[in-house]
Design an enzyme around this catalytic site. Sequence first.
Site, PDB file in Angstrom:
ATOM      1  N   SER A 153      45.197  41.222  29.605  1.00  0.00           N
ATOM      2  CA  SER A 153      43.930  41.509  29.230  1.00  0.00           C
ATOM      3  C   SER A 153      43.772  41.625  27.924  1.00  0.00           C
ATOM      4  O   SER A 153      44.456  40.857  26.804  1.00  0.00           O
ATOM      5  CB  SER A 153      43.211  42.179  30.083  1.00  0.00           C
ATOM      6  N   ASP A 250      38.594  34.887  37.682  1.00  0.00           N
ATOM      7  CA  ASP A 250      38.625  35.828  36.741  1.00  0.00           C
ATOM      8  C   ASP A 250      37.588  35.248  35.549  1.00  0.00           C
ATOM      9  O   ASP A 250      37.795  33.963  35.161  1.00  0.00           O
ATOM     10  CB  ASP A 250      40.141  35.992  35.907  1.00  0.00           C
ATOM     11  N   HIS A 280      40.840  39.220  38.116  1.00  0.00           N
ATOM     12  CA  HIS A 280      41.430  39.869  36.823  1.00  0.00           C
ATOM     13  C   HIS A 280      41.816  41.295  37.206  1.00  0.00           C
ATOM     14  O   HIS A 280      41.484  41.899  37.845  1.00  0.00           O
ATOM     15  CB  HIS A 280      40.302  39.945  35.826  1.00  0.00           C
TER      16      HIS A 280
END
Length: 314
Positions: A153, A250, A280
């Site tokens: 991320s 995501d 995610h």
Amino acid sequence: MAELNPKMKYFLENLVPAYPDGYTPTLEDIRSRASVSFGEVELVHKVEDRTIQGPESLLPIRIYTPEGDGPFPVLVYFHGGGFVYGDLESHDAVCRAIVNASQQIVVAVDYRLAPENPFPAAVHDCYAAAKWVFENAEELNGDPGKFSVAGDSAGGNLATVVCLLAKEKGGFSISKQVLLYPVTDSFNPEKYDSYRENGSGYFLTLENIGLFSKLYVQNEEYAFHPHAAPMNAEDLSGLPPALIITAEYDPLRDEGELYAEKLKDAGVPVTVRREEGQIHGFFNFFSMMDSKGDIEEVYETIGSFLNEKEVSKS
């Protein structure tokens, strides 16, 4: 689209804090959510916490070393958390799993967080930490000739930005980059189908992304800077081979995959793997539920990529 993974469905329905209708979670809410304790973690031969000198402050790092004689390849890992939360503990389980899948030294970095330390503080910390690890690899029983970076991320953003900086500044060489559902662009919900498809109901929401972006990049002049949004880099050639893993449900899926295409167009060998049915943050969430074995194959992919002698374009 594939069915939502049953364990991720359970996670969303039972382990994500429920807020009243119309309530917008604050940064304090988000940070408290991130402090959830994890289940049992994998054993690693040696784990050592140290501090190193960063650009403006001391930086905590955690060094995970596999069993064996070495010298081992080295991977520097930058945790996710929207640039505003996360630490050495939040991604301890993920780092341990990568060590055991790859048999490489993993060094996790506890960089400064926004909003207290906005962009480019995290970038400066991560570059300085990577450089320190490279320069001290032999002391750590590592091989500086096999030196990679990784992150998930926001940490995926920082990993590829460190690659850009290493190319721009020189001084040390990065062999490979592993980007797990990375942030690669500025906040552009109108640009990507995955923002519209997955922007609510799958843990990471459009509201969260907007808040994180605002807190991290507080100066509008930096909004499209390639060190904040590497998608905007004019020249991606010469960057290290990349493994990019995205998740079907995501919001960041499409920007991660588009960044992979931009790398390929620049001549960088890239392997892209979209995990169907996943959301995610799934690396952390499977660890949280003591279900890391459910994604053993994904970790094996990471280990295989890191240990390939040559990486071909795909």
